[in-house]
Design a protein around this motif. Structure first.
Motif, PDB file in Angstrom:
ATOM      1  N   SER A 122      22.368 -30.357  30.146  1.00  0.00           N
ATOM      2  CA  SER A 122      22.519 -31.557  30.969  1.00  0.00           C
ATOM      3  C   SER A 122      23.557 -32.487  30.357  1.00  0.00           C
ATOM      4  O   SER A 122      23.955 -32.335  29.195  1.00  0.00           O
ATOM      5  CB  SER A 122      21.179 -32.298  31.078  1.00  0.00           C
ATOM      6  OG  SER A 122      20.801 -32.816  29.806  1.00  0.00           O
ATOM      7  N   GLU A 205      19.823 -39.436  46.422  1.00  0.00           N
ATOM      8  CA  GLU A 205      19.169 -38.764  45.305  1.00  0.00           C
ATOM      9  C   GLU A 205      19.729 -39.179  43.949  1.00  0.00           C
ATOM     10  O   GLU A 205      19.354 -38.617  42.925  1.00  0.00           O
ATOM     11  CB  GLU A 205      19.293 -37.246  45.470  1.00  0.00           C
ATOM     12  CG  GLU A 205      20.709 -36.763  45.599  1.00  0.00           C
ATOM     13  CD  GLU A 205      20.813 -35.272  45.849  1.00  0.00           C
ATOM     14  OE1 GLU A 205      21.906 -34.727  45.635  1.00  0.00           O
ATOM     15  OE2 GLU A 205      19.811 -34.644  46.241  1.00  0.00           O
ATOM     16  N   ASP A 222      14.205 -41.778  37.942  1.00  0.00           N
ATOM     17  CA  ASP A 222      13.370 -40.650  37.536  1.00  0.00           C
ATOM     18  C   ASP A 222      14.113 -39.320  37.612  1.00  0.00           C
ATOM     19  O   ASP A 222      14.078 -38.522  36.680  1.00  0.00           O
ATOM     20  CB  ASP A 222      12.105 -40.584  38.399  1.00  0.00           C
ATOM     21  CG  ASP A 222      11.194 -41.777  38.167  1.00  0.00           C
ATOM     22  OD1 ASP A 222      11.258 -42.348  37.059  1.00  0.00           O
ATOM     23  OD2 ASP A 222      10.441 -42.139  39.086  1.00  0.00           O
ATOM     24  N   GLU A 223      14.766 -39.070  38.744  1.00  0.00           N
ATOM     25  CA  GLU A 223      15.464 -37.812  38.940  1.00  0.00           C
ATOM     26  C   GLU A 223      16.867 -38.088  39.476  1.00  0.00           C
ATOM     27  O   GLU A 223      17.074 -39.040  40.236  1.00  0.00           O
ATOM     28  CB  GLU A 223      14.711 -36.916  39.931  1.00  0.00           C
ATOM     29  CG  GLU A 223      13.318 -36.507  39.470  1.00  0.00           C
ATOM     30  CD  GLU A 223      13.339 -35.562  38.290  1.00  0.00           C
ATOM     31  OE1 GLU A 223      14.406 -34.982  38.019  1.00  0.00           O
ATOM     32  OE2 GLU A 223      12.288 -35.410  37.632  1.00  0.00           O
ATOM     33  N   LYS A 234      22.216 -41.241  35.623  1.00  0.00           N
ATOM     34  CA  LYS A 234      20.808 -41.650  35.554  1.00  0.00           C
ATOM     35  C   LYS A 234      20.650 -43.158  35.386  1.00  0.00           C
ATOM     36  O   LYS A 234      19.696 -43.750  35.891  1.00  0.00           O
ATOM     37  CB  LYS A 234      20.124 -40.924  34.389  1.00  0.00           C
ATOM     38  CG  LYS A 234      18.617 -40.970  34.406  1.00  0.00           C
ATOM     39  CD  LYS A 234      18.032 -40.109  33.302  1.00  0.00           C
ATOM     40  CE  LYS A 234      16.507 -40.076  33.334  1.00  0.00           C
ATOM     41  NZ  LYS A 234      15.996 -39.379  34.520  1.00  0.00           N
ATOM     42  N   PRO A 488      12.502 -30.182  37.873  1.00  0.00           N
ATOM     43  CA  PRO A 488      11.969 -30.959  38.999  1.00  0.00           C
ATOM     44  C   PRO A 488      11.370 -30.026  40.056  1.00  0.00           C
ATOM     45  O   PRO A 488      11.913 -28.951  40.331  1.00  0.00           O
ATOM     46  CB  PRO A 488      13.204 -31.683  39.543  1.00  0.00           C
ATOM     47  CG  PRO A 488      14.193 -31.671  38.438  1.00  0.00           C
ATOM     48  CD  PRO A 488      13.939 -30.414  37.666  1.00  0.00           C
TER      49      PRO A 488
END
Length: 505
Positions: A122, A205, A222-223, A234, A488
Motif C-alpha cells: 500500500s 469512496e 476508514d477505507e 486516506k 476490506p
C-alpha cells in the motif's frame, strides 16, 4: 494568501512544465446547455499536473540539500514528476513505490531517471519506508501535496486559467486527493477573481477532504477506494486542509460510474484517454449541471492526468453508459413458460437490449437479468419499470447495485439446492501477480466455499464475490477469521441480486 500569490508568480515550473491549453468541449456543451471547458494537464511531459509542484519544490532546494538527493513515496504521477525534475536539475531521486504499482508506471519512473524501490502492498507502507530511508541516508523528502512550494507550483494552473479565460467564469471544478491542486488553484483564483466559485471534487469512496471539513480538522477515513488511484488519499494535509476549508466553495462527490462517463465524454470531444482521477473534476461538473446547481457562466474542469493502464479501459467502457445513465440494468420476474421471452421483448419494443441473461430453474417463475439502452436517462428507466409492472411483471432496479454490476451479471443461473447456511461476501484486495492465490490461502478450510467469482478489471485492486457455508454455531469465529485476513469486505447475503439469481427459491 499574499505569500502564496508571490510564490505562484515567481514559480520555476516552466523550466520543465508546459502551459497547457484550455479547450472547449463542444459536444458536451451542446448536450448540457452550458459552456464547458477543460484544462488539459494530461498534455504535460509526464501526462499529469504533478510535475508543477514537484519541480517548484525541488528548484527551491539549497546546494547542500541537492547534494543529499531527494526521495518520495508515490504510485504514479508524483513519482514521475519528481523523477523528471530531478534529472533536469542533476539531483539523485529515490522513488519508493508499492509492490502493487502497475509495471507501466514503474517503467515510466525508471525511464525518467528515478531509482525505484518497490516496498509494501500500500501507499502507507511505501511512505513509511520512504521516511525510514530519508532518515537513514539524509535524503530530502518531497511531499506530494502538503508543502507550500508544491501548492504554489500547482497554483500556476490558476494563473494560466485567469490569462486564458478573462471572460466570466461561473465555477472551476478541481479534483481533490491530498488537496494540493485545489489549494493552489483556489489561492490564486480567489485572490484575483473572488466571485468565481472553486469546487473540489472527490470520489465517494475516497472523500478525505469532505471528511476533514466536516470534522474541522484532517482525519483519516476508514477505507479508500482505489479506482481513482491518483486521488486515493486516506488523510489530507494540514496546510491543504487550512486553505481548502477557507477558499473552496464546496465539495462534490461522485461515483466510479460517473467518472467512467466523464472519461468517455473527454474521449468523445477530444479523442483523449484520461485516467480516472483526471476525469474526476468533469464528473463533478456534470453532476452539478444535471442537478441544476451549477452557476451561470463558463464552467471549467481540470483534466489532471492521463496515466491509465490500457487494460483498465475495458472496465471503463463497461461502466460508462451506466454512469451517464444511458443503460438500465433490471432484474425481471417472468412466467416460466414457452413464449415468455417473446412477450417480454415485445414490451421492450424497439429499445436496444444490451444484455439478456437467464438460466432455467424449476418453478412457475423465471428471473432474467436484462440491460436496456436509454436515450433519456432516469426518466426513461422509470417509464420502462412502470410499464413492465403494469403488465404484471415484478421488477428490481439493479443499475446502482455493485454486486449485480461487478459479478452477478456474469453468473446468472448458478443455483444449487441444499445450501441452507450460505453467506455471500464481496472482498477487495491489492491486485498483483499471486494476489488471488494469497487471498485464497487466507480463507480457512474449516468453512466450505460454495460460490466464487473473480474477474480482472485491469485495475489496481481485485474484486471477488465469495459464497461460504457458515453454520450458525461458527458464525462468530468466521467473522473473526475474515477480519484477520485484513482485506476490506462487505456482507452481501441480503443483496437482491444474489437473492434473485444465485440463492435458492
Amino acid at each position: 494568501m499574499t505569500d502564496y500569490i508571490r510564490k505562484i508568480l515567481s514559480s520555476s515550473v516552466y523550466e520543465v512544465a508546459e502551459q497547457t491549453p484550455l479547450e472547449k468541449m463542444e459536444l458536451l456543451s451542446a448536450r448540457l446547455g452550458h459552456t464547458i471547458l477543460v484544462k488539459r494537464e494530461d498534455l504535460q511531459p509526464v501526462f499529469s499536473f504533478k510535475i508543477r509542484g514537484a519541480h517548484n519544490r525541488m528548484a527551491h532546494l539549497s546546494r547542500e540539500e541537492r547534494s543529499r538527493g531527494v526521495i518520495c513515496a508515490s504510485a504514479g504521477n508524483h513519482a514521475q514528476g519528481v523523477a523528471l525534475s530531478a534529472t533536469r536539475l542533476g539531483i539523485r531521486a529515490v522513488i519508493v513505490m508499492p509492490t502493487t504499482t502497475p509495471a507501466i508506471k514503474v517503467n515510466a519512473v525508471r525511464r525518467l531517471g528515478g531509482e525505484v524501490v518497490l516496498f509494501g502492498d500500500s501507499f502507507d507502507a511505501a511512505r513509511a519506508h520512504a521516511d525510514e530511508l530519508a532518515e537513514r541516508h539524509g535524503h530530502v523528502f518531497v511531499h506530494p501535496f502538503d508543502d507550500p512550494d508544491v501548492i504554489a507550483g500547482q497554483g500556476t494552473i490558476g494563473l494560466e486559467l485567469m490569462r486564458q479565460h478573462p471572460r466570466p467564469i461561473g465555477a472551476i471544478y478541481v479534483p481533490v486527493g491530498g488537496g494540493g491542486l485545489a489549494a493552489g488553484i483556489a489561492s490564486f483564483v480567489k485572490f484575483l477573481r473572488p466571485e468565481i466559485r472553486v469546487i473540489g471534487v472527490e470520489p465517494e469512496e475516497a472523500a478525505s477532504m469532505k471528511a476533514a471539513i466536516a470534522a474541522g480538522k484532517p482525519v483519516p477515513i476508514d477505507e479508500v477506494g482505489l479506482f481513482a488511484d491518483g486521488v486515493a488519499v486516506k488523510q489530507v494535509g494540514d496546510e491543504t486542509f487550512r486553505l481548502c476549508r477557507d477558499l473552496l466553495d464546496g465539495i462534490v462527490t461522485v461515483t466510479a460510474d460517473e467518472i467512467c462517463a466523464a472519461i468517455k465524454d473527454i474521449f468523445d470531444d477530444h479523442r483523449a484517454i484520461t485516467e480516472p482521477a483526471g476525469a474526476l473534476a468533469l464528473a463533478g461538473l456534470r453532476r452539478e449541471v444535471e442537478a441544476g446547481t451549477a452557476p451561470e457562466g463558463a464552467l471549467i474542469a481540470i483534466n489532471s492526468g492521463a496515466n491509465v493502464n490500457f487494460d483498465r479501459l475495458s472496465y471503463v467502457a463497461e461502466r460508462a453508459e451506466i454512469g451517464e445513465r444511458a443503460e438500465a440494468l433490471l432484474a425481471v420476474t417472468i412466467p416460466e413458460r414457452p413464449g415468455s421471452y417473446r412477450a417480454f421483448i415485445r414490451l421492450i419494443g424497439r429499445r436496444p437490449v444490451t444484455e439478456f441473461n437467464y438460466r432455467y430453474a424449476p418453478g412457475a417463475s423465471a428471473h432474467i437479468f436484462v440491460g436496456i439502452k436509454l436515450s433519456r436517462g432516469d426518466p426513461e428507466k422509470r417509464e420502462i419499470i412502470d410499464m413492465l409492472e403494469a403488465n404484471g411483471l415484478a421488477v428490481t432496479d439493479m443499475t446502482d447495485n455493485e454486486v449485480a454490476k461487478l459479478h452477478v451479471r456474469h453468473m446468472v443461473g448458478g443455483r444449487v439446492a441444499g445450501l441452507v447456511e450460505e453467506r455471500v461476501f464481496r472482498f477487495q484486495f491489492p491486485e498483483r501477480p499471486g494476489a488471488l492465490l494469497k487471498f485464497l490461502e487466507g480463507l480457512n478450510d474449516a468453512w466450505n466455499i460454495s460460490l466464487f467469482h473473480y474477474r480482472n478489471h485491469g485495475s489496481d485492486y481485485g474484486r471477488v464475490l465469495v459464497g461460504v457455508e457458515v453454520p450458525e454455531r461458527t458464525r462468530t469465529d468466521f467473522f473473526a477469521h475474515i477480519d484477520a485476513i485484513g482485506f476490506p469486505y462487505w456482507d452481501e447475503t441480503d443483496n437482491p441480486a444474489y437473492r434473485q439469481f444465485l440463492d435458492l427459491e
